[in-house]
Write an enzyme that holds these catalytic residues in place. Sequence first.
Site, PDB file in Angstrom:
ATOM      1  N   GLY A  29      38.602  47.035 -41.606  1.00  0.00           N
ATOM      2  CA  GLY A  29      39.214  46.053 -40.960  1.00  0.00           C
ATOM      3  C   GLY A  29      40.710  45.832 -40.513  1.00  0.00           C
ATOM      4  O   GLY A  29      39.809  46.352 -39.742  1.00  0.00           O
ATOM      5  N   HIS A  35      34.525  46.412 -33.098  1.00  0.00           N
ATOM      6  CA  HIS A  35      34.685  45.997 -34.809  1.00  0.00           C
ATOM      7  C   HIS A  35      33.112  44.718 -34.028  1.00  0.00           C
ATOM      8  O   HIS A  35      31.352  44.420 -34.921  1.00  0.00           O
ATOM      9  CB  HIS A  35      35.155  45.691 -35.484  1.00  0.00           C
ATOM     10  CG  HIS A  35      35.815  47.051 -35.952  1.00  0.00           C
ATOM     11  ND1 HIS A  35      36.727  46.461 -36.140  1.00  0.00           N
ATOM     12  CD2 HIS A  35      35.528  47.674 -36.238  1.00  0.00           C
ATOM     13  CE1 HIS A  35      37.917  47.504 -36.856  1.00  0.00           C
ATOM     14  NE2 HIS A  35      37.071  48.059 -37.045  1.00  0.00           N
ATOM     15  N   GLY A 145      30.228  52.920 -34.281  1.00  0.00           N
ATOM     16  CA  GLY A 145      31.044  52.887 -33.100  1.00  0.00           C
ATOM     17  C   GLY A 145      31.026  54.633 -32.493  1.00  0.00           C
ATOM     18  O   GLY A 145      31.460  55.408 -33.231  1.00  0.00           O
ATOM     19  N   LYS A 147      32.990  55.564 -30.454  1.00  0.00           N
ATOM     20  CA  LYS A 147      34.918  55.988 -30.824  1.00  0.00           C
ATOM     21  C   LYS A 147      34.456  57.711 -31.546  1.00  0.00           C
ATOM     22  O   LYS A 147      35.562  58.759 -31.502  1.00  0.00           O
ATOM     23  CB  LYS A 147      35.503  54.938 -31.320  1.00  0.00           C
ATOM     24  CG  LYS A 147      36.611  55.250 -32.050  1.00  0.00           C
ATOM     25  CD  LYS A 147      38.572  55.384 -30.562  1.00  0.00           C
ATOM     26  CE  LYS A 147      39.331  55.403 -31.283  1.00  0.00           C
ATOM     27  NZ  LYS A 147      39.090  55.078 -32.741  1.00  0.00           N
TER      28      LYS A 147
END
Length: 282
Positions: A29, A35, A145, A147
């Site tokens: 979230g 996202h 991702g 990341k």
Amino acid sequence: MQVTPKIKVVRRLRWADPTLSWGFVPTMGYLHAGHLSLVERARADNDRVAVSIYVNPTQFAPTEDLSTYPRNMERDLALLREVGVDLVFTPDNDVMYPPGFQTSVSVNDVSQPLEGASRPTHFAGVTVVVAKLFNIMQPTRAYFGQKDAQQVIVLQRMVRDLNFNLDLVVCPTGREPDGLAMSSRNVHLSPEQRSAATVLSRCLREAVVMLHAGERDGNALRALMRDTIVAEPLATIDYVSVADPETLQEVEQVTDRALLSLAVFFGRIRLIDNMLWLTPTN
Ligand code: PAF
């Protein structure tokens, strides 16, 4: 868009038409553009898209930021409605970890270094929750991702080792215009820390430039990144790494590829970032 905390509703919707492909984006979230880019990619690749929103307690150590992890369900759902998601799974802890829950899923070697060394229980929490989400959702493809580079490597290993019947798709790191990797934690940075945090992408880019210029010495590359970060007074290094992207072991000499990664504190906020370097083909 259907929103449900119930596993049986997810299963009913997922299998209403078994000929449709489903893309799945698991999240905790407090969604940001990073996202949403995963959701857009999932939408482009699949007939239907599902997102989960669940702040998974088992991937936080008792000393970490579970209680202050940012949450805003209403805003998240509005964003997902805008980008055109079909199903949002919003379980609570009783659904994910009912009384008596006692199963673990752990991926051994690649969970140990880097994030695993600083956060020893983290990946066991990630793998158990993602394994459950995969079993509940049974997507055709799941999107993560770059990341969280080590998370991707751990989950790729888990998918292969446990024969999950899905494709794991890795998408580029979303970055702010000044280079800072998008993260739900960025919201906690003070204006001074926010501006200091650009040192992360800057030092990674500098190391990539050195690699392109022919530097192959792992220690020299790590020292270059450290020196750049140390020059930023608000930054405190947790780790700086130049590792093999498959084993995540530190390399002495870079050959054809390397994962440059780091974790740095700004006050109590811990940020991570990475760049994957591959030998240019021509
Ligand atoms: O990357 C994240 O946001 C989380 O680790 C994940 C994959 C949603 C599991 O809780």
